[in-house]
Design an enzyme around this catalytic site. Structure first.
Site, mmCIF file in Angstrom:
data_model
loop_
_atom_site.group_PDB
_atom_site.id
_atom_site.type_symbol
_atom_site.label_atom_id
_atom_site.label_comp_id
_atom_site.label_asym_id
_atom_site.label_seq_id
_atom_site.Cartn_x
_atom_site.Cartn_y
_atom_site.Cartn_z
ATOM 1 N N GLY A 36 0.833 -1.204 0.000
ATOM 2 C CA GLY A 36 0.000 0.000 0.000
ATOM 3 C C GLY A 36 0.865 1.252 0.000
ATOM 4 N N HIS A 37 1.853 1.285 0.910
ATOM 5 C CA HIS A 37 2.769 2.436 0.974
ATOM 6 C C HIS A 37 3.555 2.567 -0.352
ATOM 7 C CE1 HIS A 37 2.769 1.264 5.441
ATOM 8 N NE2 HIS A 37 2.225 2.458 5.421
ATOM 9 N N SER A 186 -0.359 -2.219 8.108
ATOM 10 C CA SER A 186 0.722 -2.637 9.012
ATOM 11 C C SER A 186 0.135 -3.430 10.176
ATOM 12 C CB SER A 186 1.467 -1.415 9.549
ATOM 13 O OG SER A 186 1.914 -0.610 8.475
ATOM 14 N N ARG A 187 -1.111 -3.118 10.538
ATOM 15 C CA ARG A 187 -1.735 -3.789 11.686
ATOM 16 C C ARG A 187 -2.175 -5.221 11.373
ATOM 17 N NH1 ARG A 187 -3.621 1.784 12.996
ATOM 18 N NH2 ARG A 187 -2.745 2.269 15.049
HETATM 19 P P1 AMP Z 1 0.284 4.517 7.718
HETATM 20 O O1 AMP Z 1 1.713 4.095 7.667
HETATM 21 O O2 AMP Z 1 -0.642 3.400 8.074
HETATM 22 O O3 AMP Z 1 0.065 5.782 8.487
HETATM 23 O O4 AMP Z 1 -0.117 4.870 6.210
HETATM 24 C C1 AMP Z 1 0.614 5.795 5.466
HETATM 25 C C2 AMP Z 1 -0.128 6.080 4.182
HETATM 26 O O5 AMP Z 1 -0.322 4.870 3.467
HETATM 27 C C3 AMP Z 1 -1.526 6.660 4.423
HETATM 28 O O6 AMP Z 1 -1.766 7.676 3.458
HETATM 29 C C4 AMP Z 1 -2.424 5.473 4.217
HETATM 30 O O7 AMP Z 1 -3.731 5.819 3.790
HETATM 31 C C5 AMP Z 1 -1.686 4.734 3.118
HETATM 32 N N1 AMP Z 1 -2.058 3.317 3.104
HETATM 33 C C6 AMP Z 1 -2.056 2.456 4.132
HETATM 34 N N2 AMP Z 1 -2.506 1.240 3.739
HETATM 35 C C7 AMP Z 1 -2.811 1.361 2.422
HETATM 36 C C8 AMP Z 1 -3.321 0.450 1.432
HETATM 37 N N3 AMP Z 1 -3.618 -0.810 1.710
HETATM 38 N N4 AMP Z 1 -3.494 0.910 0.179
HETATM 39 C C9 AMP Z 1 -3.197 2.207 -0.121
HETATM 40 N N5 AMP Z 1 -2.709 3.105 0.759
HETATM 41 C C10 AMP Z 1 -2.521 2.688 2.004
#
Ligand code: AMP
Length: 289
Positions: A36-37, A186-187
């Site tokens: 996703g990231h 990540s969770r």
């Molecule tokens: P986080 O590290 O969870 O704070 O996420 C960082 C960025 O990655 C945020 O903009 C999230 O919306 C995006 N993100 C997290 N999971 C996904 C995913 N499965 N698909 C697309 N973007 C994601």
């Protein structure tokens, strides 16, 4: 790729790049990188010359009793992955670099944070908007990208950019999923095999909800109301997927995030947060009119 932890090192490098006409893109994350990231990096790379990814597990967006301490971290692996996907600068500040002694400012987008995750996690979005404001000021990007997975967060950031006149274009990243439909997070690391199986129900009921709403929109089906759809989805989650703790399943307007009672000509989102075991998962589906 260069990994930088000090604001005083990163800022002049980016300032110089900007003076040389380079377009800068920012990808804020909390690390423990996954597809996703990485998809966000791939998308923003098409628009910019220099990609900055930040990795900071921001303590102010975690509430009491939440998973700040056990939030997964692996900077070594993150460095390899971000380099491979073409990040130019990996910004990995420590907590004291971001929140200096006597830090006392908060940025707050008031209305859009009232419902959904904002209601369930008081203070969370103030933590998000404050750290994102700081990152915007540190990096001064032309573009920044946020995933649709955190839909309320994305809309709040867009509102903040508008309200505070940030000269930054916000890009959306579509939700990246595992083959079984589970939105990557990540969770997900917290889930055991049986929980992973049950968690797939979240995507399944969102797709079911989309079908029911689409029937209202395209076939003018008046036999079911929006409230009845919500009840159906909750029932299915409980009975078919053994998900008993549901934070919310809301059917909301794409722009205002407010609950929809009656379908009009508007873009709709079904947004949900559930617990599978002790793990809180969120997901959503967008229905464009
Ligand atoms: P986080 O590290 O969870 O704070 O996420 C960082 C960025 O990655 C945020 O903009 C999230 O919306 C995006 N993100 C997290 N999971 C996904 C995913 N499965 N698909 C697309 N973007 C994601």
């Amino acid at each position: 790729m260069e990994r930088i932890s000090k604001i005083s090192e990163l800022k002049p490098l980016l300032k110089k790049a900007k003076q040389n006409g380079k377009i800068i893109g920012l990808v804020p994350t909390m690390g423990f990188l996954h597809q996703g990231h990485l998809s966000l990096v791939k998308k923003i790379k098409k628009k910019v010359d220099i990609v900055v990814m930040s990795i900071f597990v921001n303590p102010t967006q975690f509430g009491e009793g939440e998973d700040l301490d056990k939030y997964p971290r692996d900077l070594k692996r993150d460095s390899k992955l971000s380099k491979k996907v073409g990040v130019d600068y990996l910004f990995t500040p420590g907590e004291s670099e971001i929140y200096r002694e006597n830090f006392q400012t908060e940025v707050s987008v008031k209305e859009l944070q009232r419902g959904l995750c904002g209601q369930k996690r008081p203070g969370h979005f103030n933590g998000v908007t404050t750290i994102v404001t700081k990152l915007f000021n540190i990096v001064d990007p032309d573009f920044a990208i946020f995933g649709e997975k955190d839909f309320q967060q994305l809309r709040i950031i867009e509102q903040m950019v508008r309200d505070l006149n940030f000269d930054i274009k916000i890009l959306h990243g579509e939700i990246i999923r595992e083959d079984n439909g589970l939105a990557i997070s990540s969770r997900n690391k917290y889930l055991d095999d049986q929980e992973k199986q049950r968690a797939q129900g979240l995507r399944k009921i969102l797709l079911y909800g989309k079908k029911l709403l689409t029937d209202i929109i395209t076939k003018n089906n008046k036999n079911i109301t929006v409230d009845e759809i919500k009840l159906k989805l909750k029932k299915k989650l409980k009975e078919k997927y053994d998900i008993n703790k549901i934070d919310y399943i809301n059917i909301i307007d794409y722009e205002t995030l407010s609950d929809i009672q009656e379908i009009k000509k508007q873009d709709i989102v079904i947004a949900a947060a559930i617990y599978v075991g002790k793990t809180r998962l969120i997901d959503n589906i967008i229905i464009k009119h």
